[in-house]
Design an enzyme around this catalytic site. Structure first.
Site, PDB file in Angstrom:
ATOM      1  N   GLY A 222       0.830  -1.192   0.000  1.00 54.64           N
ATOM      2  CA  GLY A 222       0.000   0.000   0.000  1.00 54.64           C
ATOM      3  C   GLY A 222       0.862   1.237   0.000  1.00 54.64           C
ATOM      4  O   GLY A 222       2.062   1.186   0.272  1.00 54.64           O
TER       5      GLY A 222
ATOM      6  N   GLY B 237      -0.263   9.185   1.201  1.00 54.14           N
ATOM      7  CA  GLY B 237       0.476  10.423   1.318  1.00 54.14           C
ATOM      8  C   GLY B 237       1.490  10.336   2.444  1.00 54.14           C
ATOM      9  O   GLY B 237       2.507  11.013   2.467  1.00 54.14           O
ATOM     10  N   PHE B 238       1.212   9.465   3.383  1.00 50.45           N
ATOM     11  CA  PHE B 238       2.047   9.288   4.552  1.00 50.45           C
ATOM     12  C   PHE B 238       3.302   8.490   4.215  1.00 50.45           C
ATOM     13  O   PHE B 238       4.328   8.636   4.849  1.00 50.45           O
ATOM     14  CB  PHE B 238       1.204   8.531   5.582  1.00 50.45           C
ATOM     15  CG  PHE B 238       1.714   8.586   6.983  1.00 50.45           C
ATOM     16  CD1 PHE B 238       2.445   7.534   7.511  1.00 50.45           C
ATOM     17  CD2 PHE B 238       1.443   9.678   7.776  1.00 50.45           C
ATOM     18  CE1 PHE B 238       2.907   7.580   8.813  1.00 50.45           C
ATOM     19  CE2 PHE B 238       1.898   9.727   9.082  1.00 50.45           C
ATOM     20  CZ  PHE B 238       2.630   8.687   9.595  1.00 50.45           C
ATOM     21  N   GLY B 239       3.227   7.647   3.219  1.00 53.88           N
ATOM     22  CA  GLY B 239       4.366   6.825   2.847  1.00 53.88           C
ATOM     23  C   GLY B 239       3.917   5.463   2.340  1.00 53.88           C
ATOM     24  O   GLY B 239       2.760   5.294   1.986  1.00 53.88           O
ATOM     25  N   TYR B 240       4.835   4.532   2.323  1.00 54.67           N
ATOM     26  CA  TYR B 240       4.522   3.206   1.809  1.00 54.67           C
ATOM     27  C   TYR B 240       4.268   2.203   2.935  1.00 54.67           C
ATOM     28  O   TYR B 240       4.736   2.382   4.048  1.00 54.67           O
ATOM     29  CB  TYR B 240       5.682   2.674   0.976  1.00 54.67           C
ATOM     30  CG  TYR B 240       5.853   3.394  -0.331  1.00 54.67           C
ATOM     31  CD1 TYR B 240       5.070   3.025  -1.433  1.00 54.67           C
ATOM     32  CD2 TYR B 240       6.778   4.415  -0.476  1.00 54.67           C
ATOM     33  CE1 TYR B 240       5.212   3.669  -2.644  1.00 54.67           C
ATOM     34  CE2 TYR B 240       6.925   5.070  -1.690  1.00 54.67           C
ATOM     35  CZ  TYR B 240       6.139   4.689  -2.770  1.00 54.67           C
ATOM     36  OH  TYR B 240       6.277   5.325  -3.966  1.00 54.67           O
TER      37      TYR B 240
ATOM     38  N   ASP C 110     -11.495   8.423  11.826  1.00 52.13           N
ATOM     39  CA  ASP C 110     -11.472   8.069  10.403  1.00 52.13           C
ATOM     40  C   ASP C 110     -11.993   6.641  10.218  1.00 52.13           C
ATOM     41  O   ASP C 110     -11.352   5.812   9.605  1.00 52.13           O
ATOM     42  CB  ASP C 110     -10.056   8.219   9.835  1.00 52.13           C
ATOM     43  CG  ASP C 110     -10.050   8.330   8.311  1.00 52.13           C
ATOM     44  OD1 ASP C 110     -11.129   8.589   7.729  1.00 52.13           O
ATOM     45  OD2 ASP C 110      -8.984   8.144   7.709  1.00 52.13           O
TER      46      ASP C 110
END
Ligand SMILES: *[C@@H]1O[C@H](CO)[C@@H](O)[C@H](O)[C@H]1NC(C)=O
Ligand SMILES: *[C@@H]1O[C@H](CO)[C@@H](O)[C@H](O)[C@H]1NC(C)=O
Ligand SMILES: *[C@@H]1O[C@H](CO)[C@@H](O)[C@H](O)[C@H]1NC(C)=O
Ligand SMILES: *[C@@H]1O[C@H](CO)[C@@H](O)[C@H](O)[C@H]1NC(C)=O
Ligand SMILES: *[C@@H]1O[C@H](CO)[C@@H](O)[C@H](O)[C@H]1NC(C)=O
Ligand SMILES: *[C@@H]1O[C@H](CO)[C@@H](O)[C@H](O)[C@H]1NC(C)=O
Ligand SMILES: *[C@@H]1O[C@H](CO)[C@@H](O)[C@H](O)[C@H]1NC(C)=O
Ligand SMILES: *[C@@H]1O[C@H](CO)[C@@H](O)[C@H](O)[C@H]1NC(C)=O
Ligand SMILES: *[C@@H]1O[C@H](CO)[C@@H](O)[C@H](O)[C@H]1NC(C)=O
Ligand SMILES: *[C@@H]1O[C@H](CO)[C@@H](O)[C@H](O)[C@H]1NC(C)=O
Ligand SMILES: *[C@@H]1O[C@H](CO)[C@@H](O)[C@H](O)[C@H]1NC(C)=O
Ligand SMILES: CC(=O)N[C@H]1CO[C@H](CO)[C@@H](O)[C@@H]1O
Length: 803
Positions: free
Chosen positions: A473, A476-479, A593
């Site tokens: 996955g 925006g936060f990273g992988y 969320d």
């Protein structure tokens, strides 16, 4: 808020605000890595065109739209390509946004085919196109397009950050903008000379196969068009065509001075190098007073990069042909120099890049002429030419877009993570406040006593040094990587992006997440196994959830569909996880969320709530009004959006949406369905009122659900979705209700064979079978009242017949 219209207006405004602040996405396990986009604008169909699969931008889960764009369809006999039978039209400044996962030089192509429909004549459109900084096209009109061909504009853009990349369409006053298709893809690394990755966009103005035929995208690995050179030759008699199929592609050298070997097709296809123009030397045109010149009209006073392609196919002995290259009459480069080893080998394709500025004359001329001193054979040749304008004009993208309600089009590339996984991130004092709070609480905690720290070396080895093959996955936060620790534990590794934001403290989210998660152990919450904050790395390690997201088992995937019992058990499991967050030992944690992609399933389909990056821990300060609105479109509590006052009941609302997704097997907002059905919650409640619930239920469940179980389930969801948070149940109530719905189902199906042998997720919460009646409140907005709801943002105008 008594007045429903005021409420709706606010709702819409906040919705747009969220769209504006979409730059920071939070991690989700369900993103898909992409550095290639082919978009069929205004269509729900995919079109294959010479190896490119153009995805319809109406496709669910790939793109989203706002009401400010229209769809126009042309008649099907306009052109051979159905790619050009639809267009997306903007009447205000709007953008397409692409998630970019790899930096580098991107090729961007825009296709314009100006057809005419009853409502719009696309030939009359006048508009600008830009990226967020520079103008790519100004006062563009496609009316000069001739016959059945589209106008295709091509750009090279150096993208240096992995934020989303936006293409803005800005209509000139009273006009509108349109586009039929968009290509955005990373150029091959060996194709991009250093100077192409300039800080300015480059616009391909000419691309010419000198001495050869026209080449179409199917003849070119990067789908380029190559024009013939006839119309650019100043004196056609000065040149003769030459042709040879013998290319030497195995020359080992790379660069020789500023001349580069074109060993790869992506520089130019072989057919460019297999044809050339050479000097037509005659008695009346002796070599010493002759040249070949091509002239191109360009923008006035603009910088250009010229790429000249060469390959000596004249048949002369190696090194014998030496000539000079000129631009606008000025000497540029000696080609075939004795000092240039490429020229010692016949048939080696190579190219030379240089910069030239157009003068007031709006003309660039390129000439070749034999070098009378150095040449044995007095000849000169040229095989191809590309001219790229350096676009230095600043775009006027209104900086306070956020205040306007007109940024229309957001194309999320995110799959699974949700059509509308757009989390707002309003950086304000709240964040600092929170950050400080977290730090205070965690003093001595994070860095010392958790025992969760994992050495970077171990993580590197577990992820094969962050092997892209192990990525499951990206956000925006990273992988996120799948990995196996040295002790054999399967884990999910979230590696936060390194953008120099680590000025001592790290992202507040990172520390919040560690702090929150470290306190929590619950059967229905994804556990944090460890973390790593060595150097600039910020890494979180979670237990691995074999079956991925709940959404993956509901729709848009090939996974088997779940039975009603399994669905109820998953809902019960996640409800108990949330209940624990709200009221359990850790207490007072609002998830913020809740959505079907944040509910993960283990190998036994046991549900666990994931992603506490958005959590806000600590006792609730009832009087405090946060200025930070976070969450995911489609799941956001309207009251929270309005008041920004966060309570546990916001999670209850979002969970109500998840319940409907589970029941109906579709996303909360689906722009591909008829208008009145776009908003799932409204559609379900409308159908419920009409007694048409069968309409909305996931077709794979039909006939499977006991009616009383269904009724109880729907009523539970409805209570969760009450507008006033005070009218919504607590998670404990929801849990109770769902458990009851499961019991009703099981009572009915008693004696039937049990198709699923899943462990009962709710076993820990067996409740006495006391009937509790749903507390009926006011129904939420019905479809008949949809005029001014946020659903309208996703409506489209469809012109012409459906194909
Ligand atoms: C386009 O091509 C891809 C593979 O090249 C194929 O999987 C897909 O079905 C094609 N789509 C259409 C609409 O032809
Ligand atoms: C499309 O084809 C139909 C029938 O073949 C014809 O009547 C019509 O004029 C055509 N339209 C255009 C725009 O060429
Ligand atoms: C569309 O506009 C162009 C340019 O103004 C005009 O030449 C053309 O006739 C128009 N087409 C239709 C169908 O109105
Ligand atoms: C575009 O057209 C408008 C109005 O015709 C004009 O004011 C403006 O200067 C033009 N811009 C460019 C870059 O030519
Ligand atoms: C269209 O053609 C006209 C006249 O031939 C020319 O003045 C104008 O610049 C052209 N516009 C574009 C966008 O090529
Ligand atoms: C050209 O380069 C691209 C990207 O590096 C590579 O994928 C491709 O295989 C190369 N083609 C040839 C013919 O070497
Ligand atoms: C070469 O030049 C001669 C005389 O100038 C002319 O007659 C002939 O057509 C030219 N050849 C070509 C291929 O243009
Ligand atoms: C070109 O060469 C010819 C002989 O080949 C000579 O007569 C003439 O003067 C030369 N012209 C120039 C401009 O050098
Ligand atoms: C090419 O030839 C033309 C006409 O003879 C002349 O005007 C021009 O200066 C020459 N250009 C170069 C670079 O030699
Ligand atoms: C070739 O290299 C030599 C030595 O470096 C230099 O003197 C000469 O000028 C060069 N010739 C050309 C045409 O660049
Ligand atoms: C490319 O960059 C190098 C180094 O910055 C510079 O010397 C050279 O002139 C540039 N070439 C062009 C065509 O701009
Ligand atoms: C006119 C001209 O230059 N023709 C040349 C083209 O290339 C072949 C070799 O492939 C030569 O033999 C011709 O003289």
């Amino acid at each position: 808020m008594e007045n429903p219209h005021t409420y709706r207006a606010l709702h819409i405004l906040l919705f747009y605000l969220l769209l504006q602040f979409s730059s920071l996405h939070f991690l989700s396990l369900a993103y898909e890595v992409q550095e290639k986009y082919f978009v069929n604008c205004g269509s729900d169909a995919n079109e294959n065109l010479t190896g490119r699969n153009f995805i319809g931008d109406l496709k669910p889960d790939s793109f989203s739209f706002s009401k400010k764009s229209e769809i126009i369809e042309g008649s099907s006999n306009l052109t051979t390509s159905s790619l050009y039978q639809t267009a997306r039209v903007f009447s205000q400044q709007s953008y397409y946004s692409f998630e970019i996962t790899e930096t580098g030089t991107y090729l961007v192509r825009l296709h314009f085919f100006p057809f005419s429909s009853p409502s719009r004549n696309l030939s009359t459109a006048v508009f600008d196109v830009s990226d967020s900084e520079f103008i790519l096209m100004s006062n563009f009109t496609a009316k000069n397009s001739t016959g059945n061909s589209a106008v295709i504009k091509e750009f090279f853009l150096g993208i240096i950050s992995t934020d989303s990349f936006k293409l803005y369409f800005t209509p000139q006053a009273s006009s509108f903008a349109f586009v039929n298709a968009i290509e955005v893809f990373l150029s091959p690394s060996n194709f991009t000379p250093e100077n192409y990755s300039s800080s300015f966009p480059l616009h391909t103005t000419y691309r010419v196969n000198v001495g050869g035929p026209k080449l179409t995208p199917d003849n070119d690995p990067l789908w380029r068009n190559w024009d013939t050179d006839d119309s650019y030759l100043s004196d056609p008699n000065a040149a003769v065509k030459n042709q040879s199929s013998a290319l030497n592609k195995n020359y080992p050298g790379e660069n020789d001075g500023l001349v580069a070997v074109a060993s790869n097709d992506s520089v130019a296809p072989d057919s460019v190098y297999q044809t050339a123009r050479a000097m037509n030397i005659t008695t009346s045109r002796p070599a010493n007073s002759s040249n070949i010149t091509w002239s191109f009209s360009v923008s006035r006073n603009a910088g250009h990069i010229v790429r000249a392609h060469f390959c000596d196919i004249t048949g002369a002995a190696p090194g014998n042909v030496v000539f000079n290259l000129y631009s606008n009459g000025n000497f540029r480069k000696e080609i075939g120099s004795v000092n240039n080893t490429i020229s010692q080998h016949p048939g080696v394709p190579f190219y030379y890049d240089f910069k030239v500025s157009s003068s007031e004359s709006e003309l660039i001329t390129i000439s070749i002429r034999p070098n009378m001193e150095d040449a044995t054979d007095k000849n000169a040749f040229l095989n191809g030419l590309e001219i790229l304008e350096i676009m230095e004009g600043k775009a006027s993208i209104s900086k306070d877009e956020s205040k306007k309600v007109n940024v229309a089009l957001v194309v999320g590339s995110v799959l699974g993570g949700g059509l509308f996984l757009i989390c707002s991130f309003i950086i304000g004092f709240m964040l600092c406040l929170k950050h400080r709070k977290v730090k205070k609480r965690s003093r001595g905690g994070i860095s010392h006593n958790l025992g969760l720290k994992i050495p970077l070396a171990e993580i590197r080895s577990a992820t094969h040094n962050f092997d892209p093959k192990l990525q499951i996955g990206v956000g925006g936060f990273g992988y996120v990587y799948k990995a196996i620790l040295s002790n054999g534990t399967k884990v999910a590794v979230k590696r936060c992006k390194q953008e120099g934001q680590r000025s001592g403290q790290g992202l507040p989210e990172f520390e919040t997440e560690i702090l929150v998660l470290s306190k929590i152990r619950h059967r229905h919450l994804v556990s944090l196994i460890g973390y790593c904050d060595e150097g600039s790395e910020m890494i979180l390690v979670y237990e691995f959830m074999e079956k991925g997201t709940l959404r993956g088992y509901l729709y848009d995937s090939d996974e088997p569909r779940l039975s009603w019992k399994q669905r109820l058990q998953i809902c019960i499991g996640s409800a108990s996880g949330l209940e624990y967050l709200h009221k359990g030992a850790a207490g007072g944690i609002i998830h913020r969320d809740v959505k079907s992609t944040n509910i993960l399933l283990d190998e036994n389909l046991v549900a666990k709530v994931a992603d506490f990056g958005l959590s806000k821990s600590g006792p609730l300060d009832e009087t405090h009004v946060s200025t930070v609105v976070k969450g995911t479109i489609g799941y956001l509590d309207p009251e929270y959006m309005m008041t920004q006052q966060l309570t546990e009941k916001s999670d209850v609302y979002s969970f109500g949406i998840v319940l409907l997704e589970v029941l109906c097997g579709r996303p909360p907002i689906d722009i591909t369905v008829p208008r009145e059905q776009v908003n799932l919650a409204e559609w379900v409640m409308f159908c419920k009122k009409q007694g048409l619930l069968e309409e909305v239920i996931d077709s794979t469940l039909k006939g499977q659900i006991d009616p009383s179980s269904l009724r109880h389930f729907i009523e539970t969801a409805e209570k969760c979705l009450q507008h006033d948070s005070a009218d919504r149940p607590t998670m404990a109530d929801v849990l109770w209700d769902l458990d009851y719905a499961l019991k009703l189902h099981q009572t009915e199906t008693l004696g039937e064979s049990h198709e699923d042998s899943t462990t009962t997720a709710s076993s820990a919460f067996l409740l006495p079978t006391i009937q509790r009646f749903p507390s009926l409140g006011s129904t939420i907005t019905g479809a008949d009242e949809m005029e001014s709801t946020e659903s309208e943002i996703f409506s489209q105008l469809r012109i012409g017949d459906a194909r």
